[in-house]
Motif scaffolding. Structure first.
Motif, PDB file in Angstrom:
ATOM      1  N   ASP A  55      52.642  44.975  27.207  1.00 42.17           N
ATOM      2  CA  ASP A  55      51.407  46.413  26.490  1.00 42.17           C
ATOM      3  C   ASP A  55      50.161  46.363  27.580  1.00 42.17           C
ATOM      4  O   ASP A  55      49.744  45.500  28.308  1.00 42.17           O
ATOM      5  N   GLU A  56      50.171  47.479  28.635  1.00 40.15           N
ATOM      6  CA  GLU A  56      48.742  47.311  29.796  1.00 40.15           C
ATOM      7  C   GLU A  56      47.512  46.991  28.544  1.00 40.15           C
ATOM      8  O   GLU A  56      47.215  46.841  29.831  1.00 40.15           O
ATOM      9  N   ASP A  57      48.019  47.414  26.873  1.00 41.38           N
ATOM     10  CA  ASP A  57      46.124  47.945  27.027  1.00 41.38           C
ATOM     11  C   ASP A  57      45.876  45.866  26.485  1.00 41.38           C
ATOM     12  O   ASP A  57      44.674  45.617  26.852  1.00 41.38           O
TER      13      ASP A  57
ATOM     14  N   ASP B 222      55.599  42.514  22.518  1.00 40.84           N
ATOM     15  CA  ASP B 222      55.947  43.692  23.521  1.00 40.84           C
ATOM     16  C   ASP B 222      54.338  43.449  24.448  1.00 40.84           C
ATOM     17  O   ASP B 222      53.938  43.716  24.252  1.00 40.84           O
TER      18      ASP B 222
END
Length: 77
Positions: free
Chosen positions: A46-48, A44
């Motif tokens: 995801d900012e990380d 998905d």
């Protein structure tokens, strides 16, 4: 439902710094040769994961939209 990303690591470029693992530990692992690989090829959005790709010192991580293949990182010029 959000975007799904295809995550790839160019193991010929990866220097095993581990920054991706430190930034997104649920998304990346180092193998016994200290080469990074994604835990799953599709994730998905995801900012990380994006931060890990942006922070890779040798730009070995590529992210694309799973459905269309459109690059997320590195962005197209």
């Amino acid at each position: 439902m959000g975007d799904r990303w295809q995550v790839e690591v160019d193991r010929g470029v990866c220097i095993g710094s581990g920054l991706c693992v430190n930034t997104a530990p649920s998304a990346f692992r180092l193998d016994t040769a200290r080469q990074s690989h994604p835990v799953a090829s599709a994730v998905d959005a995801d900012e990380d994961v994006l931060a890990a790709a942006e922070g890779c010192p040798v730009e070995a991580i590529a992210i694309a939209l799973r459905d269309s293949g459109e690059p997320v990182f590195p962005p197209e010029d």
